[in-house]
Design an enzyme around this catalytic site. Structure first.
Site, PDB file in Angstrom:
ATOM      1  N   GLY A 190       3.851   1.085   2.401  1.00  0.00           N
ATOM      2  CA  GLY A 190       4.879   0.161   2.121  1.00  0.00           C
ATOM      3  C   GLY A 190       4.197  -1.204   2.025  1.00  0.00           C
ATOM      4  N   GLY A 208       0.771  -1.077   0.122  1.00  0.00           N
ATOM      5  CA  GLY A 208      -0.067  -0.030  -0.040  1.00  0.00           C
ATOM      6  C   GLY A 208       0.747   1.107  -0.132  1.00  0.00           C
ATOM      7  N   ASP A 229      -9.980   8.073   5.283  1.00  0.00           N
ATOM      8  CA  ASP A 229      -9.445   7.199   4.125  1.00  0.00           C
ATOM      9  C   ASP A 229     -10.297   6.130   4.055  1.00  0.00           C
ATOM     10  OD1 ASP A 229      -8.152   6.964   1.821  1.00  0.00           O
ATOM     11  OD2 ASP A 229      -6.176   5.997   2.463  1.00  0.00           O
TER      12      ASP A 229
END
Length: 545
Positions: free
Chosen positions: A53, A50, A169
């Site tokens: 990382g 993602g 998010d």
């Protein structure tokens, strides 16, 4: 709790947690432990990647227990960094909910920053919708949406602290799926906190998030509210319904923005054409209308007009109940495979003890005790003729004899309940000690209560109600019932039995009671309206979690 997007360091973190019990569960891992668990970050153990990382799979030791974990390692080239790292550690150390991913701990070593989570074997919702092409049924999708909505509702208003959490998010790739397919919200690196007593109190912040899910009002004004999460969740609902990405430029100008495309399709009366072909025949028109209406309201341009997540949970549950009732009605009238199954179970037609007579369906709340099988009754017996057991495994007595090592090991001291082993994928009997454990209940004869357990548990399917895997009646009069295995015995055992001295925290007791309430609520609100009639601590069994 300090601001989730402030510049936090480990010193500030430990200071802010020093007075909270929840921080004790967030463990600091030494870097050598991480290297050992991930085999020096072996590429073969990478399970995802993602914005933060790569994510690795590995094993950690929690006390005396070895747990599978997911290790999210900060990439040196990532746009995220220490701010997001410490924000996530702080956030997940203070929040606990069954629909939020659990943080085992973290590691901060020189330039290395690693987050250690519980491992979610079924990956992300995005994987199954867009990459793997998993055949998810309409009911499965609904339940995933409800789980995720409950997690967001908890963040917004149910955290038990003086602030609510705005995720910032919400998207399908941040919805992880448990082995049971229950959804859990993840990735709190961008989260913000704010007062809960005023739902629309906003936070001024730089616009962060993911294109396609971003609330237009937030994008234009920089005013972040919990309704920004609601907008993003509305996009997820459309993703689940249509099986299209939130943004996909390969589809052309008309369809590249999912929210806009669906809104235009609704105006043009093309609602049926937007549904994923895989579920088009499963959705009733009324359920489709209600589901789309929820998504529409989440996507309203004025944040004040969008629903709170608590209302979204209620409306989605209504859609689920509506669809389940319709399915049961169709099964009864059309005699599908589920409808025919009642006739396949031999003692379902034994006159007065049949499901068409005075059968009294029972349900055990995570319980394999046979005593309450006599007592549970449906509110309306005439409805019991309209439902049928789900498809169970039909075992041979001899196979179960082998699976239980000739009925060698008793379950928790019960004289009628034995430990057996079945294959974890097929549930077929296996040699003792191989596969997964099950509980095998022995009835010396085909008694009405044995039939009632099968009929009742065939109607009910819920994570907080014991699961019946199958039965054996090929050596009558014996009857064997095969259940999922409850590793932790019953609740009463911990309160009053031999383990009364073992610590059972207040938080743990609350979580157990919440599970019981969920099981009872499902029984009472389902089409079957089953009354348990023997709710007590010894009829509440506990699994390994």
């Amino acid at each position: 709790m300090s601001s989730a997007t402030g510049d936090l360091n480990e010193t500030q973190l430990s200071t802010s947690f020093s007075s909270t019990e929840s921080s004790k569960s967030c463990r600091h891992f030494e870097f050598p432990e991480i290297l050992l668990a991930t085999n020096n970050f072996d590429e073969s153990l990478v399970i995802g990647h993602g914005g933060f990382g790569k994510v690795y799979k590995g094993n950690i030791i929690n006390g005396s227990i070895v747990s599978v974990a997911a290790f999210k390692r900060l990439d040196s080239m990532s746009s995220q960094g220490a701010t997001e790292f410490w924000a996530e550690v702080e956030m997940l150390s203070n929040l606990r909910h069954c629909h939020l991913v659990s943080l085992f701990g973290y590691c901060s070593h020189e330039n290395e920053m690693i987050l250690v989570y519980e491992y979610m074997p079924n990956g992300t919702l995005e994987d199954h919708l867009h990459s793997l092409g998993t055949p998810l049924s309409w009911l499965q999708r609904l339940k995933i949406c409800i789980s995720a909505a409950r997690g967001l509702d908890y963040l917004h208003t149910g955290t038990g602290i003086d602030v609510g959490v705005i995720h910032r998010d919400v998207k399908s790739s941040n919805i992880l799926l448990h082995e049971s397919w229950a959804a859990k919200i993840s990735d709190f690196g961008l989260s913000k906190i704010g007062p809960t007593n005023q739902p629309l109190t906003h936070v001024h912040t730089l616009v962060r998030g993911t294109f396609g899910y971003l609330d237009p009002d937030y994008s234009f004004t920089g005013r972040l509210t919990r309704k920004s999460d609601v907008y993003a969740f509305g996009v997820v609902l459309l993703e689940v319904l249509c099986r299209k990405r939130a943004v996909d430029e390969s589809l052309g100008e008309e369809q590249w923005n999912l929210a806009r495309w669906v809104q235009e399709s609704i105006k043009e009366g093309n609602l049926k054409h937007i549904i994923d072909n895989g579920i088009r025949d499963e959705i009733s028109p009324k359920c489709l209308k209600e589901f789309v209406r929820i998504a529409e309201r989440c996507l309203l341009s004025n944040p004040k007009q969008r629903p709170m997540m608590a209302e979204v949970v209620v409306r989605l549950n209504y859609v689920l109940t509506l669809q389940q009732k319709l399915n049961i009605s169709l099964q009864a009238t059309d005699k599908t495979i589920f409808g025919k199954l009642l006739d396949m179970f031999p003692f379902a037609s034994n006159g007065e003890n049949s499901a068409h007579g005075d059968s009294k369906p029972s349900s055990n709340i995570k319980d394999t005790s046979r005593r309450n099988a006599d007592d549970s009754v449906p509110v309306d017996n005439k409805d019991s003729t309209r439902t049928a057991p789900k498809l169970f495994e039909v075992y041979k007595f001899d196979d179960l004899e082998v699976a239980t090592q000739n009925f060698l090991f008793l379950c928790h001291g019960s004289r009628d309940l034995f430990i057996g082993w079945v294959d974890k994928n097929t549930f077929t009997p296996s040699l003792g000690g191989m596969g997964i454990e099950v509980a095998v209940e022995w009835y010396s004869e085909l008694q009405p209560k044995c039939q009632r357990v099968v009929n009742a548990l065939g109607r009910l399917s819920h994570p907080n109600i014991i699961r019946l895997l199958g039965y054996s009646i090929d050596k009558q009069p014996q009857c064997l019932l095969v259940y999922e295995y409850m590793q932790q015995q019953n609740f009463g055992h911990f309160l009053f039995g031999e383990d009364v001295g073992r610590p059972l925290s207040w938080e743990r007791r609350l979580l157990i009671i919440i599970g019981v309430v969920r099981g009872l609520a499902y029984m009472h609100s389902s089409i079957n309206e089953v009354i348990h009639c023997d709710v007590k601590s010894t009829n509440i069994f506990l699994d390994k979690e």
